[in-house]
Design a protein around this motif. Sequence first.
Motif, short mmCIF file in Angstrom:
data_model
loop_
_atom_site.label_atom_id
_atom_site.label_comp_id
_atom_site.label_asym_id
_atom_site.label_seq_id
_atom_site.Cartn_x
_atom_site.Cartn_y
_atom_site.Cartn_z
N HIS A 221 0.81 -1.22 0.00
CA HIS A 221 0.00 0.00 0.00
C HIS A 221 0.84 1.26 0.00
O HIS A 221 0.30 2.36 0.19
CB HIS A 221 -0.93 0.02 1.22
N ARG B 218 -2.60 0.50 -5.02
CA ARG B 218 -3.48 0.97 -3.95
C ARG B 218 -2.68 1.80 -2.96
O ARG B 218 -2.46 1.42 -1.81
CB ARG B 218 -4.13 -0.23 -3.27
N THR B 219 -2.24 2.93 -3.39
CA THR B 219 -1.29 3.72 -2.62
C THR B 219 -2.02 4.54 -1.57
O THR B 219 -2.86 5.38 -1.89
CB THR B 219 -0.48 4.64 -3.55
N ARG B 220 -1.68 4.28 -0.31
CA ARG B 220 -2.17 5.10 0.79
C ARG B 220 -1.05 5.90 1.41
O ARG B 220 -1.29 6.77 2.24
CB ARG B 220 -2.82 4.19 1.85
N THR C 22 -7.37 10.11 -3.43
CA THR C 22 -7.21 9.48 -2.12
C THR C 22 -7.14 10.56 -1.07
O THR C 22 -6.06 11.14 -0.82
CB THR C 22 -5.93 8.61 -2.08
N LEU D 90 -4.34 10.44 1.70
CA LEU D 90 -2.99 10.12 1.25
C LEU D 90 -1.95 10.85 2.09
O LEU D 90 -2.04 12.05 2.32
CB LEU D 90 -2.83 10.50 -0.22
#
Length: 805
Positions: free
Chosen positions: A551, A574-576, A606, A609
Amino acid sequence: MVSLTLTPAFLGFAKGRVFGWKRRGRAQRDPQVPQRDTQVPERGRPQRDPQVPERGRAQRDRDEGPAPDAAPAAGDPPRSARSRTSFAARWVGLVTRHPIVTTVAVVAALGGLAIPATSLALALPNAGMLPATSEARQSYDLVGEHFGPGFNGPLIMTGTIVTSNDPLTLMQDIGKDVEKLPGVKTVALATPNATADTGIVQIIPTTAPDDPATADLVRELRAQHDRILDQYGVDMKVTGFTAVAIDISDRLGGALLPFGIFVVGLSLILLTIVFRSIWVPLKAAAGYLLSVAAAFGVVSLVFIHGVGAELLNVTKVGPIISFMPIVLMGVLFGLAMDYEVFLVSRMREDYVHGRRRRDRRVDRQVATDAVRSGFTASARVVTAAAVIMFAVFAAFIPEGDSSLKPIALGLAAGIAIDAFLVRMTLVPAVMALLGAKAWWMPRWLDRVLPRFDIEGEAVEREISLAEWPEPHTTAAIVAEDIELAAHDGVTLYQDISVRVEAGGSLLLTGVDPRATRALALTIAGRVGPTGGRLKVDGHLLPERAVWVRAHAGVALLGGSADPAADVRRALRRRTRLLVVDGLDAATTPGGRDQVTAALRDAASVTPGLVIVATADDATRARSLLAEAGRPDVDVVDLTPRGAPPLFPLCLRGDRMRLPIERARSRRPVTWLTLLGVLLLPVLIGGVLVAALYNPTERLDAMSAAIVNNDEPVTVDGQTVPLGRQLTAGLVKGSDDVPSNLDWTISNTDDAEAGLADGTYQAVITIPEGFSAAAVSPGQELSGTDGTAQAGDHQGRDRAGCPGDR
């Protein structure tokens, strides 16, 4: 499927009932014993702290010592009854108090027991191994008594003699030659077959089929192959049931060493990965080899030397079944490694926890206590498992089949020896002798091998920090006193504490690019910290590094030709959490605007983020983040106070490939990776074999028959068998030259029947008078239909339709 999936599912249904029913107290069983208040701790014992794990209480009690007022309370059982220890504890205490004596005694005993294994003889079973009441055994004994033991196992030598002008004399000469060899009692038969194209020699040895001297005779006959071929021109082969049995025994015996190397090597690799040690796998492999050798020795004592044969109902001593060694080695390997893991894994667990309680300070006493506590906790499991398997195999010994008795005895003896002498005596003695060095492993090997947390250290750490920093925390990144020390002893950063909420930004700066990059990659889960506490989105690092890596996107902008493209690539998953190394590297106006736009778009997609960036120029990086809609930035300066710069501030490009990046580039070795490494050589080998495969062999094989109806003629006193020579040329040529035709010498009736039922796809007939017609040009050949012909060729295609080919 059963151990790792079905069993946990059943345990989930059972829940607490798996531990059985609660035991009634002694007071309930015996009304004469007064009951005590369970809320008051017993005098003479320290009150148990519920926060201290059960396995740590023994060590704590040893460290703190007994309470000074250790007087027994009223109604308490005597001190001797309360301090009574189990047999396992007394046994391991005795073994570890005298480790040298124990080690020498066990190794010497097993070495002496293994000496008879040198006389172990292998053979396939025959009628002579059956019970004396069997008719086959009685016939076998009568033949051996009245004719000689060799008549129970004759040998056959055969070869093609189609090129011979006098096959009868040729076979008689070969028979007389073979009869002179040592170990040959007589040649019972030496003659050609009815068509005079194949010769056969039946040899009667002087010894029984399972006698080692018979095997030596087979090897001697095969050693005479080249001499017979040069002298008589016949390619003789040795065959027969006895020769085939000897070949199988030799092949199985030759496979023992490669098989042993494979299983021992595999155990060394797996145990090294599991226990993070060099000495533990070596000790386990050495113990396994001792167990195997001792088991072979026990089998040899009973079935070769006859020691205790009557007691075990062994009707005849002699060579044992050839499959016994490899079966015994395979089964005993699995059981021995099970017992090793049962015992040593608990020792390893107690050692790790004991070292943690002493702040990683280790001495011999800590290691010895871990051996004792681990053995005491696991001895019952190993004993039960060994007794069960011993009983299973021992049941086949008294009344089992004669072929199974050696295997059953070897496995029963091997299990008893390995479980009770090797694992439960030799292992704790050697572990106590080595002390803390038993868990030593080179650092480079520790870095290369994958990790399996069998001690549950990671699980305990996660449980203890489940409510850290506070219950239901909203922080995306929380770090407390984290540090990272490189393998060369250099500390890249230390005492770093930071907190970033969801949607926040963190800027790392400093004079050493290694430190800032290392901290950023640690937060991204690419590098594990060596100290402190760190959580990312509620996941503890490094225990949950796999989730964090999945992630968290990483963009390395230092020296990048297109920084904006690198940022977008890091945001694809799915970059958080986005980690940008070298944010101030976007110096061109176009590149800066594109990076700013990419960060702004990602924040809109997001909302929560988190961006972690590194930069040499903090002012330029903060300006870029402000343009991306992130004016509030937490800045962490990693520059040590009063320390000179280690690297120039302009260190960029290829020179940024520092050791920390190489550490980041490493990935955990997964099972898919190991499977790929194992299958890759097989795939490459298959491609090479397919490429080098003879095109002729790719065709469908065809069976063809040759029928020779020709009779030889005499010309000037010389026999001219042209039909036989033509047949030999076809058969010999198909053996020497790759071909998809498999020629078989046959007769007319068999060829016609085979052509009809599909056994043969082609038939070549050499007619009568072929040799006469060849030497007399004016003479016609007499074919089956009375017409002149040089040969008849019949065929049938694959579909079964008649036709010529």
